[in-house]
Write a protein that holds these residues in place. Structure first.
Motif, PDB file in Angstrom:
ATOM      1  N   ALA B 140       0.839  -1.203   0.000  1.00  0.00           N
ATOM      2  CA  ALA B 140       0.000   0.000   0.000  1.00  0.00           C
ATOM      3  C   ALA B 140       0.871   1.250   0.000  1.00  0.00           C
ATOM      4  O   ALA B 140       0.600   2.218  -0.736  1.00  0.00           O
ATOM      5  CB  ALA B 140      -0.933  -0.011   1.205  1.00  0.00           C
ATOM      6  N   GLN B 141       1.947   1.222   0.799  1.00  0.00           N
ATOM      7  CA  GLN B 141       2.813   2.404   0.842  1.00  0.00           C
ATOM      8  C   GLN B 141       3.495   2.628  -0.511  1.00  0.00           C
ATOM      9  O   GLN B 141       3.557   3.758  -1.001  1.00  0.00           O
ATOM     10  CB  GLN B 141       3.875   2.239   1.921  1.00  0.00           C
ATOM     11  CG  GLN B 141       4.755   3.477   2.063  1.00  0.00           C
ATOM     12  CD  GLN B 141       5.974   3.224   2.920  1.00  0.00           C
ATOM     13  OE1 GLN B 141       5.874   2.586   3.975  1.00  0.00           O
ATOM     14  NE2 GLN B 141       7.115   3.723   2.468  1.00  0.00           N
ATOM     15  N   GLU B 142       3.977   1.552  -1.120  1.00  0.00           N
ATOM     16  CA  GLU B 142       4.657   1.686  -2.411  1.00  0.00           C
ATOM     17  C   GLU B 142       3.688   2.207  -3.474  1.00  0.00           C
ATOM     18  O   GLU B 142       4.025   3.110  -4.247  1.00  0.00           O
ATOM     19  CB  GLU B 142       5.245   0.328  -2.832  1.00  0.00           C
ATOM     20  CG  GLU B 142       6.112   0.358  -4.082  1.00  0.00           C
ATOM     21  CD  GLU B 142       7.490   0.985  -3.855  1.00  0.00           C
ATOM     22  OE1 GLU B 142       7.833   1.287  -2.695  1.00  0.00           O
ATOM     23  OE2 GLU B 142       8.212   1.192  -4.852  1.00  0.00           O
ATOM     24  N   LEU B 143       2.487   1.634  -3.502  1.00  0.00           N
ATOM     25  CA  LEU B 143       1.505   2.069  -4.500  1.00  0.00           C
ATOM     26  C   LEU B 143       1.103   3.525  -4.285  1.00  0.00           C
ATOM     27  O   LEU B 143       0.728   4.221  -5.236  1.00  0.00           O
ATOM     28  CB  LEU B 143       0.264   1.180  -4.456  1.00  0.00           C
ATOM     29  CG  LEU B 143       0.436  -0.232  -5.028  1.00  0.00           C
ATOM     30  CD1 LEU B 143      -0.851  -1.038  -4.839  1.00  0.00           C
ATOM     31  CD2 LEU B 143       0.806  -0.192  -6.510  1.00  0.00           C
ATOM     32  N   GLY B 144       1.178   3.973  -3.047  1.00  0.00           N
ATOM     33  CA  GLY B 144       0.868   5.372  -2.769  1.00  0.00           C
ATOM     34  C   GLY B 144       1.906   6.315  -3.344  1.00  0.00           C
ATOM     35  O   GLY B 144       1.638   7.506  -3.565  1.00  0.00           O
ATOM     36  N   GLN B 145       3.112   5.785  -3.584  1.00  0.00           N
ATOM     37  CA  GLN B 145       4.210   6.632  -4.075  1.00  0.00           C
ATOM     38  C   GLN B 145       4.514   6.426  -5.548  1.00  0.00           C
ATOM     39  O   GLN B 145       4.894   7.344  -6.253  1.00  0.00           O
ATOM     40  CB  GLN B 145       5.476   6.362  -3.263  1.00  0.00           C
ATOM     41  CG  GLN B 145       5.332   6.788  -1.806  1.00  0.00           C
ATOM     42  CD  GLN B 145       6.541   6.387  -0.981  1.00  0.00           C
ATOM     43  OE1 GLN B 145       7.147   5.345  -1.220  1.00  0.00           O
ATOM     44  NE2 GLN B 145       6.871   7.204  -0.004  1.00  0.00           N
ATOM     45  N   ARG B 146       4.369   5.187  -5.993  1.00  0.00           N
ATOM     46  CA  ARG B 146       4.750   4.879  -7.371  1.00  0.00           C
ATOM     47  C   ARG B 146       4.209   3.511  -7.752  1.00  0.00           C
ATOM     48  O   ARG B 146       3.729   2.760  -6.897  1.00  0.00           O
ATOM     49  CB  ARG B 146       6.282   4.878  -7.534  1.00  0.00           C
ATOM     50  CG  ARG B 146       6.991   3.850  -6.683  1.00  0.00           C
ATOM     51  CD  ARG B 146       8.489   4.028  -6.697  1.00  0.00           C
ATOM     52  NE  ARG B 146       8.888   5.202  -5.948  1.00  0.00           N
ATOM     53  CZ  ARG B 146       9.100   5.212  -4.627  1.00  0.00           C
ATOM     54  NH1 ARG B 146       8.969   4.096  -3.917  1.00  0.00           N
ATOM     55  NH2 ARG B 146       9.447   6.305  -4.003  1.00  0.00           N
ATOM     56  N   ARG B 147       4.307   3.230  -9.061  1.00  0.00           N
ATOM     57  CA  ARG B 147       3.881   1.926  -9.570  1.00  0.00           C
ATOM     58  C   ARG B 147       4.856   0.834  -9.098  1.00  0.00           C
ATOM     59  O   ARG B 147       6.052   1.088  -8.959  1.00  0.00           O
ATOM     60  CB  ARG B 147       3.883   2.011 -11.100  1.00  0.00           C
ATOM     61  CG  ARG B 147       3.587   0.721 -11.784  1.00  0.00           C
ATOM     62  CD  ARG B 147       3.740   0.876 -13.296  1.00  0.00           C
ATOM     63  NE  ARG B 147       3.835  -0.448 -13.891  1.00  0.00           N
ATOM     64  CZ  ARG B 147       4.167  -0.684 -15.140  1.00  0.00           C
ATOM     65  NH1 ARG B 147       4.423   0.323 -15.944  1.00  0.00           N
ATOM     66  NH2 ARG B 147       4.233  -1.918 -15.599  1.00  0.00           N
ATOM     67  N   ILE B 148       4.324  -0.360  -8.869  1.00  0.00           N
ATOM     68  CA  ILE B 148       5.201  -1.495  -8.567  1.00  0.00           C
ATOM     69  C   ILE B 148       5.470  -2.234  -9.873  1.00  0.00           C
ATOM     70  O   ILE B 148       4.549  -2.790 -10.481  1.00  0.00           O
ATOM     71  CB  ILE B 148       4.562  -2.438  -7.533  1.00  0.00           C
ATOM     72  CG1 ILE B 148       4.374  -1.690  -6.203  1.00  0.00           C
ATOM     73  CG2 ILE B 148       5.414  -3.689  -7.345  1.00  0.00           C
ATOM     74  CD1 ILE B 148       3.721  -2.526  -5.105  1.00  0.00           C
ATOM     75  N   PHE B 149       6.720  -2.217 -10.307  1.00  0.00           N
ATOM     76  CA  PHE B 149       7.080  -2.914 -11.543  1.00  0.00           C
ATOM     77  C   PHE B 149       7.236  -4.410 -11.279  1.00  0.00           C
ATOM     78  O   PHE B 149       7.571  -4.828 -10.180  1.00  0.00           O
ATOM     79  CB  PHE B 149       8.386  -2.352 -12.109  1.00  0.00           C
ATOM     80  CG  PHE B 149       8.177  -1.093 -12.908  1.00  0.00           C
ATOM     81  CD1 PHE B 149       7.918  -1.165 -14.271  1.00  0.00           C
ATOM     82  CD2 PHE B 149       8.209   0.153 -12.301  1.00  0.00           C
ATOM     83  CE1 PHE B 149       7.715  -0.013 -15.011  1.00  0.00           C
ATOM     84  CE2 PHE B 149       8.007   1.312 -13.035  1.00  0.00           C
ATOM     85  CZ  PHE B 149       7.758   1.229 -14.392  1.00  0.00           C
TER      86      PHE B 149
END
Lengths: 267, 276
Positions: B140-149
């Motif tokens: 959730a934190q990563e998606l809040g900042q950027r796309r997960i490749f």
């Protein structure tokens, strides 16, 4: 032959009309609406064409003059430049012409003296504009901790990490380009260069001048990155050709100091 | 202003621990005599040794080999392969076609960028897991900042390469690593949000590489020639066809959506007006 189901390339730049009997033969080509071979040829300059291709409109006289001068300033960084050095390495060994330019493009693409540095510098201009406080604030922000294909920038883009003071050609280029009165970045940069250099802790480089010039011309950072790569190719080309003639016996090979030679370590 | 001292320090000579050619005698590769000590290495083994300076066992090397083999698709429609094919079609040279195709494979949509982003995310996420955070929180934190490749695929959600590489990892006993387990857990969380976000080859290879012990930079270097073997066949076949016949574009293949036709301004008009 193509029909309604044909997959198409979409473009806002280029229209080609076919010969009536051959869809693969061009009868007329239009760049952003202008008839390239019927009207532009012989009337438009190289800088007119570049401006039209990148920005979709005809340049004013001042804009064309600025782009023309930028093209002259960037045409040859000289044999000491890493990108030109790369092209010479290709030339001296008899590599293909394209490989010489690809070498110059690859080495001239990076974040130190290269096109990526231009892009980053233009992004700074877009963020900070002609506001010294904004530049100070931006430089105090922490760097991104996200990895990518580009390494972390080691210095402030647009400034020379190895220089003690701004070079004469950089000052001359800035002064000349600012005099055309296009946009506000070049003239602000000329007026505030010492203050900005104090903020950066490094003197302005030609990359910084080019970035400000591209912003004044209305280019995006991505367009500036591309145009910088393109405009630096002439010097790479001629130095590659020259070294091919000069020959490898007259080209520096330099010395290595091997720190872990197994022969010495065994002795 | 530091000045040119570091340039002066490095002029004319380079200190190196990577190697040297003693022409006419021998060659040193990362502190070893290439011919006396390393000549039995296969090419991938030497490549990985060149990147890392470390030796890897037979099982990790087989897996690294497979990462290249399983994604070598000689499909001339793929953008990078198409460049190799176009180079063959226009009678350019193999080196030019392949180096252009390989260079452009450091792309955002495929190749270099997703691989680097995927291993960076997995390594950081693993550190956060060890600190007690949950997978759901991390995602959730990563998606809040950027796309997960490394999750989702533009053409088809299923990545046909995964079962083959997972099978081999299992066969080699390399399927129990913490980054691979994490990559699967991330997939579970993402698929619950969007069923199209299944793991793709970038996340799987990144996870396996991380479990083998490669760093972000080492994996970045390793993946550079990953698509190379599929390119050469595209060049060759194109070079055997009549020149210019690889996906030739007629005027009808180009849909123009730009400005209507207009007259090029005369000198006086151009001086006075811009951006007409």
């Amino acid at each position: 032959m193509a029909d309604d189901k044909t997959e198409k390339v979409l473009t806002r730049i280029w229209l080609e009309e076919p010969e009536p009997d051959n869809a693969f033969a061009t009868r007329a080509a239009y760049c952003h609406g202008f008839d390239v071979y019927g009207e532009m040829l012989g009337r438009a300059s190289w800088s007119d064409m570049l401006y039209l291709l990148f920005l979709g409109e005809t340049p004013s006289r001042q804009q064309a003059t600025l782009l023309n001068a930028l093209a002259v300033a960037l045409a040859n960084a000289g044999p000491r430049d890493p990108a030109v050095h790369a092209a010479m390495c290709a030339g001296v060994g008899g590599s293909t012409a394209a490989a010489s330019l690809m070498a110059a493009l690859a080495v001239g693409a990076g974040q130190h003296t290269g096109a990526r540095e231009v892009l980053l510098s233009m992004q700074l201009w877009t963020e900070c504009g002609v506001d010294l406080t904004a530049w100070r604030r931006r430089l105090s922000e922490p760097r991104s901790d996200v990895a990518g294909i580009w390494p972390e920038a080691a210095h402030l883009p647009g400034f020379d990490p190895h220089a003690q003071r701004v070079s004469v050609p950089v000052r001359q280029a800035l002064s000349c380009l600012a005099s055309f009165g296009v946009g506000g970045c070049l003239s602000w940069l000329e007026a505030h260069r010492p203050s900005l250099e104090a903020v950066a802790g490094k003197p302005l480089s030609m990359v910084g001048v080019a970035a400000a010039g591209f912003i004044d011309l209305g280019l995006t950072p991505e367009q500036g990155e591309m145009l910088y790569l393109l405009l630096r190719l002439p010097g790479a080309a001629v130095h590659a050709l020259e070294q091919r003639q000069v020959g490898h016996r007259n080209f520096p090979f330099f010395a290595l100091e091997l720190e872990n030679d197994p022969l010495k370590e065994a002795a | 202003m530091k000045g040119p001292q570091s340039l002066l320090d490095h002029a004319d000579r380079m200190k190196t621990r990577m190697g040297q050619a003693f022409v006419g005698q021998r060659a040193v590769f990362r502190g070893h005599d290439l011919h006396a000590e390393l000549r039995h290495m296969d090419w991938v083994e030497l490549f990985v040794f060149g990147i890392t300076g470390r030796r890897f066992g037979a099982a990790p090397l087989r897996l690294l080999h497979a990462m290249w083999v399983y994604t070598s698709y000689p499909d001339a429609r793929l953008w990078n392969n198409r460049v190799a094919a176009l180079a063959g079609s226009t009678r350019s040279t193999p080196a030019l076609g392949l180096s252009a195709a390989m260079g452009m494979s450091e792309a955002v949509v495929y190749g270099g960028h997703p691989c680097v982003r995927a291993i960076d995310f997995l390594l950081q996420a693993q550190r956060q897991l060890r600190q007690g955070r949950s997978i759901e929180e991390i995602v959730a934190q990563e998606l809040g900042q950027r796309r997960i490749f490394g999750y989702g695929r533009p053409i088809h959600a299923v990545d046909e390469r995964l079962p083959w590489l997972l099978d081999l990892a299992r066969e080699l006993g390399l399927d129990q690593g913490e980054h691979l387990r994490l990559a699967h857990d991330v997939e579970r969380v993402l698929v619950a949000r969007d069923p199209r976000l299944k793991m793709n080859y970038a996340a799987l290879t990144a996870a396996l590489a991380a479990d083998i012990g490669l760093s972000i930079s080492e994996f970045h270097h390793f993946q550079v020639p990953m698509l190379l073997a599929g390119m050469t066949p595209c060049f060759i076949e194109a070079s055997e066809r009549p020149p210019g016949t690889v996906f030739p574009l007629s005027c009808r293949h180009v849909a123009y959506e730009g400005r209507a036709k207009r007259r090029w301004p005369g000198p006086a008009q151009q001086n006075d007006s811009s951006n007409s």
